[in-house]
Write a protein that holds these residues in place. Sequence first.
Motif, PDB file in Angstrom:
ATOM      1  N   UNK A  36       0.838  -0.797  -0.262  1.00 58.94           N
ATOM      2  CA  UNK A  36       0.251  -0.282  -0.560  1.00 58.94           C
ATOM      3  C   UNK A  36       0.811   1.006  -0.142  1.00 58.94           C
ATOM      4  N   UNK A  37       2.266   0.542   0.830  1.00 58.07           N
ATOM      5  CA  UNK A  37       2.993   2.197   0.601  1.00 58.07           C
ATOM      6  C   UNK A  37       3.658   2.428  -0.098  1.00 58.07           C
ATOM      7  N   UNK A  38       4.549   1.493  -0.844  1.00 61.94           N
ATOM      8  CA  UNK A  38       4.571   1.674  -2.366  1.00 61.94           C
ATOM      9  C   UNK A  38       3.591   2.332  -3.698  1.00 61.94           C
ATOM     10  N   UNK A  39       2.319   2.156  -3.120  1.00 57.87           N
ATOM     11  CA  UNK A  39       0.997   2.668  -4.380  1.00 57.87           C
ATOM     12  C   UNK A  39       1.238   3.771  -4.057  1.00 57.87           C
ATOM     13  N   UNK A  40       1.108   4.487  -2.800  1.00 59.23           N
ATOM     14  CA  UNK A  40       0.788   5.706  -2.241  1.00 59.23           C
ATOM     15  C   UNK A  40       1.897   6.776  -3.366  1.00 59.23           C
ATOM     16  N   UNK A  41       3.447   6.161  -3.133  1.00 56.44           N
ATOM     17  CA  UNK A  41       5.136   6.724  -2.937  1.00 56.44           C
ATOM     18  C   UNK A  41       4.583   7.225  -5.258  1.00 56.44           C
ATOM     19  N   UNK A  42       4.187   6.535  -5.100  1.00 57.91           N
ATOM     20  CA  UNK A  42       3.892   6.512  -7.100  1.00 57.91           C
ATOM     21  C   UNK A  42       3.221   7.210  -7.686  1.00 57.91           C
ATOM     22  N   UNK A  43       1.778   6.994  -6.599  1.00 55.55           N
ATOM     23  CA  UNK A  43       0.857   7.948  -6.905  1.00 55.55           C
ATOM     24  C   UNK A  43       0.686   9.184  -6.580  1.00 55.55           C
ATOM     25  N   UNK A  44       1.812  10.024  -5.519  1.00 49.22           N
ATOM     26  CA  UNK A  44       2.793  11.038  -5.021  1.00 49.22           C
ATOM     27  C   UNK A  44       3.184  11.220  -6.239  1.00 49.22           C
ATOM     28  N   UNK A  45       4.280  10.795  -6.602  1.00 48.69           N
ATOM     29  CA  UNK A  45       5.251  11.349  -7.485  1.00 48.69           C
ATOM     30  C   UNK A  45       4.432  11.046  -9.058  1.00 48.69           C
ATOM     31  N   UNK A  46       3.697  10.742  -8.896  1.00 39.81           N
ATOM     32  CA  UNK A  46       2.791  10.608 -10.652  1.00 39.81           C
ATOM     33  C   UNK A  46       2.278  12.074 -10.427  1.00 39.81           C
ATOM     34  N   UNK A  73      -5.408  24.017 -18.345  1.00 36.55           N
ATOM     35  CA  UNK A  73      -4.355  23.365 -17.681  1.00 36.55           C
ATOM     36  C   UNK A  73      -3.119  23.637 -15.873  1.00 36.55           C
ATOM     37  N   UNK A  74      -4.541  25.466 -16.002  1.00 35.53           N
ATOM     38  CA  UNK A  74      -4.144  25.519 -14.738  1.00 35.53           C
ATOM     39  C   UNK A  74      -5.039  24.334 -13.583  1.00 35.53           C
ATOM     40  N   UNK A  75      -6.238  24.732 -14.066  1.00 34.16           N
ATOM     41  CA  UNK A  75      -7.385  23.566 -12.980  1.00 34.16           C
ATOM     42  C   UNK A  75      -7.125  22.172 -13.307  1.00 34.16           C
ATOM     43  N   UNK A  76      -5.971  21.612 -14.357  1.00 34.86           N
ATOM     44  CA  UNK A  76      -5.685  20.500 -14.151  1.00 34.86           C
ATOM     45  C   UNK A  76      -4.105  19.942 -13.221  1.00 34.86           C
ATOM     46  N   UNK A  77      -3.395  21.467 -13.892  1.00 33.10           N
ATOM     47  CA  UNK A  77      -2.147  21.557 -12.318  1.00 33.10           C
ATOM     48  C   UNK A  77      -3.257  21.347 -10.721  1.00 33.10           C
ATOM     49  N   UNK A  78      -4.170  21.878 -10.746  1.00 32.31           N
ATOM     50  CA  UNK A  78      -4.377  22.500  -9.594  1.00 32.31           C
ATOM     51  C   UNK A  78      -4.933  21.488  -8.718  1.00 32.31           C
ATOM     52  N   UNK A  79      -5.480  20.058  -9.528  1.00 33.24           N
ATOM     53  CA  UNK A  79      -6.338  18.786  -9.359  1.00 33.24           C
ATOM     54  C   UNK A  79      -4.947  18.330  -9.243  1.00 33.24           C
ATOM     55  N   UNK A  80      -3.588  18.123  -9.677  1.00 31.04           N
ATOM     56  CA  UNK A  80      -3.165  16.870  -9.537  1.00 31.04           C
ATOM     57  C   UNK A  80      -2.041  17.086  -8.411  1.00 31.04           C
ATOM     58  N   UNK A  81      -1.759  18.789  -7.958  1.00 29.88           N
ATOM     59  CA  UNK A  81      -1.692  19.662  -6.790  1.00 29.88           C
ATOM     60  C   UNK A  81      -2.757  19.185  -5.627  1.00 29.88           C
ATOM     61  N   UNK A  82      -3.708  18.909  -5.882  1.00 31.59           N
ATOM     62  CA  UNK A  82      -4.632  18.569  -4.550  1.00 31.59           C
ATOM     63  C   UNK A  82      -4.558  17.113  -4.470  1.00 31.59           C
ATOM     64  N   UNK A  83      -4.229  16.603  -5.027  1.00 30.89           N
ATOM     65  CA  UNK A  83      -4.210  14.693  -5.158  1.00 30.89           C
ATOM     66  C   UNK A  83      -2.823  14.621  -4.516  1.00 30.89           C
ATOM     67  N   UNK A  84      -1.713  15.483  -4.672  1.00 33.69           N
ATOM     68  CA  UNK A  84      -0.521  15.626  -3.987  1.00 33.69           C
ATOM     69  C   UNK A  84      -0.441  15.386  -1.961  1.00 33.69           C
ATOM     70  N   UNK A  85      -1.216  16.174  -2.717  1.00 32.37           N
ATOM     71  CA  UNK A  85      -1.057  16.840  -0.618  1.00 32.37           C
ATOM     72  C   UNK A  85      -2.118  15.930  -0.022  1.00 32.37           C
ATOM     73  N   UNK A  86      -3.426  15.735  -0.622  1.00 27.38           N
ATOM     74  CA  UNK A  86      -3.829  14.386   0.193  1.00 27.38           C
ATOM     75  C   UNK A  86      -2.841  13.190   0.531  1.00 27.38           C
ATOM     76  N   UNK A  87      -2.346  12.627  -0.823  1.00 27.96           N
ATOM     77  CA  UNK A  87      -1.969  11.567  -0.064  1.00 27.96           C
ATOM     78  C   UNK A  87      -0.567  12.048   0.488  1.00 27.96           C
ATOM     79  N   UNK A  88      -0.014  13.360   0.239  1.00 28.36           N
ATOM     80  CA  UNK A  88       0.343  13.516   1.790  1.00 28.36           C
ATOM     81  C   UNK A  88       0.006  13.616   3.008  1.00 28.36           C
ATOM     82  N   UNK A  89      -0.987  14.056   3.234  1.00 31.04           N
ATOM     83  CA  UNK A  89      -1.437  14.355   4.261  1.00 31.04           C
ATOM     84  C   UNK A  89      -1.825  12.122   4.632  1.00 31.04           C
TER      85      UNK A  89
END
Length: 191
Positions: free
Chosen positions: A1-11, A87-103
């Motif tokens: 599970x941790x590897x999947x979270x890491x891959x998701x954060x990096x992606x 593109x700005x909206x899509x970047x913000x979606x990806x940013x939020x996904x990254x921050x959710x996994x970090x949280x």
Amino acid sequence: MENLNTVAKISAKIIEISFWIVTGLVIIGLGLTIIYPNMFNEILQIDGANVYLKAEMSNDVTLMINQDGSVNFTTLRLGCILLVFICSIMAMIARNINLIFKSMDGTNKNTKKASPFQLDVVRMVREIGIFFIAIPIITLIFELIMMTIYGPSTYSPSVDIHNVFTGIIVLCLSQVFAYGSKLEEDVDGLI
């Protein structure tokens, strides 16, 4: 599970950076249409690119080429502005996904604990839903502007309902996270 979270954060981070780069390049291109518009007309004249664009590309691209083979800068600039928004909206979606996994794993410096059930995560999930709904709305506004310029026979607006449904589903998920956040606060208060 941790590897999947890491891959998701990096992606998610790679996708975010890619969208920001595209946004920057489009802004530069938009600036070039204002500063040096003849460059685009010169590019179209190289190797018969003008004929290729008219014959092979979609209606959106052919609207960017005038009958004389020159660039229609109104359409090109409007298309660049739309692309910057999307593109700005899509970047913000990806940013939020990254921050959710970090949280979730406790590495987000803006959150209090390692849990998906906290108010910042609820806010970020809600923003993702709003962003998904905003994409077809912005696109529809662009298409209405294009229809006003070129007429309904040349350009007809449409709405991508998939993004609207995705946004609604994500907004529903934000309510689940909000409920989980409230439950976790109640449990923490009892302990």
